[in-house]
Design a protein around this motif. Structure first.
Motif, PDB file in Angstrom:
ATOM      1  N   CYS A  13     -35.166 -38.127   3.540  1.00 18.70           N
ATOM      2  CA  CYS A  13     -34.233 -36.718   3.362  1.00 18.70           C
ATOM      3  C   CYS A  13     -32.938 -36.804   3.808  1.00 18.70           C
ATOM      4  O   CYS A  13     -33.119 -36.924   5.335  1.00 18.70           O
ATOM      5  CB  CYS A  13     -35.195 -35.559   3.812  1.00 18.70           C
ATOM      6  SG  CYS A  13     -36.651 -35.250   2.862  1.00 18.70           S
ATOM      7  N   ARG A 144     -39.827 -30.821  -6.917  1.00 18.04           N
ATOM      8  CA  ARG A 144     -38.822 -29.839  -6.749  1.00 18.04           C
ATOM      9  C   ARG A 144     -39.416 -28.714  -7.832  1.00 18.04           C
ATOM     10  O   ARG A 144     -39.692 -29.029  -8.783  1.00 18.04           O
ATOM     11  CB  ARG A 144     -37.502 -30.154  -6.799  1.00 18.04           C
ATOM     12  CG  ARG A 144     -37.118 -31.264  -5.833  1.00 18.04           C
ATOM     13  CD  ARG A 144     -36.883 -30.595  -4.595  1.00 18.04           C
ATOM     14  NE  ARG A 144     -36.431 -31.380  -3.638  1.00 18.04           N
ATOM     15  CZ  ARG A 144     -35.952 -31.275  -2.469  1.00 18.04           C
ATOM     16  NH1 ARG A 144     -36.263 -30.118  -1.839  1.00 18.04           N
ATOM     17  NH2 ARG A 144     -35.262 -31.969  -1.558  1.00 18.04           N
ATOM     18  N   GLU A 165     -41.457 -29.303  -2.215  1.00 18.20           N
ATOM     19  CA  GLU A 165     -40.154 -28.780  -1.516  1.00 18.20           C
ATOM     20  C   GLU A 165     -40.932 -27.825  -0.263  1.00 18.20           C
ATOM     21  O   GLU A 165     -40.478 -28.127   0.801  1.00 18.20           O
ATOM     22  CB  GLU A 165     -39.211 -28.005  -2.230  1.00 18.20           C
ATOM     23  CG  GLU A 165     -38.158 -27.558  -1.613  1.00 18.20           C
ATOM     24  CD  GLU A 165     -37.218 -26.788  -2.557  1.00 18.20           C
ATOM     25  OE1 GLU A 165     -37.251 -25.596  -3.028  1.00 18.20           O
ATOM     26  OE2 GLU A 165     -36.313 -27.498  -3.070  1.00 18.20           O
ATOM     27  N   ALA A 176     -31.499 -29.540  -2.852  1.00 14.32           N
ATOM     28  CA  ALA A 176     -32.586 -29.868  -3.728  1.00 14.32           C
ATOM     29  C   ALA A 176     -32.651 -31.498  -3.715  1.00 14.32           C
ATOM     30  O   ALA A 176     -31.375 -31.975  -3.272  1.00 14.32           O
ATOM     31  CB  ALA A 176     -32.653 -29.590  -5.249  1.00 14.32           C
TER      32      ALA A 176
END
Length: 177
Positions: A13, A144, A165, A176
């Protein structure tokens, strides 16, 4: 699973500017290449994804490009044969859109890194179905909430996601992967 989620979040991430193919700009995204370049994390992720593969699956299909390293690792973890699906047929050499094992007639599970709208998986499901491979399931690392699960379900594909998410650390609105 909590430890794997932390490791995936810390490794893949990323907070940095990112532009999607539809022109949308993000300030954070999921970088599947950081995951794929970490052998231990890729191995552990594939083992966790293997638990999501339906027991009646006979083959796996990795979607260009993010799904390719995942399907290789998942094939090794499950013992199922794999194919690699391009968005378009290769313009030289084999001219194939689907490379790898012959999966004609085999119940095949789609594999991708992130599912947003589901449109890419749906396109690949159609491609594989035209070759005679029944597609009823797809697995991904991150889902997502942009309608992908519903879109796939409308076309008889069940999505199995390792993370959603909501499993990730809190991000700013609009971010996102």
């Amino acid at each position: 699973m909590a430890d794997l989620t932390v490791r995936l979040t810390e490794t893949a991430c990323v907070s940095a500017p990112f532009k999607l193919s539809d022109g949308t700009h993000l300030s954070t995204y999921f970088d599947e290449f950081r995951l794929a370049s970490d052998p231990a994390l890729l191995h552990d992720t594939a083992r966790a994804l293997a638990d999501l593969v339906p027991t009646n699956a006979q083959a796996l299909a990795g979607i260009e490009l993010g799904g390719i390293p995942l399907v290789v690792a998942l094939s090794a973890a499950t013992g199922l044969p794999a194919v690699f699906v391009r968005r378009l047929p290769k313009l030289y050499g084999s001219h194939r859109q689907i490379e790898g094992a012959d999966i004609t007639g085999l119940r095949t599970v789609l594999v991708d890194d992130v599912v947003r709208s589901g449109s890419q998986l749906l396109t690949m499901a159609r491609t594989l179905r035209m070759t005679g491979s029944p597609i009823t399931d797809a697995v991904c690392i991150l889902e997502r909430p942009l309608g992908g699960r519903q879109t796939l379900a409308e076309h008889r594909v069940t999505l199995h996601s390792l993370l959603t998410e909501a499993d990730l650390p809190v991000r700013q609105a609009g971010d996102a992967a």
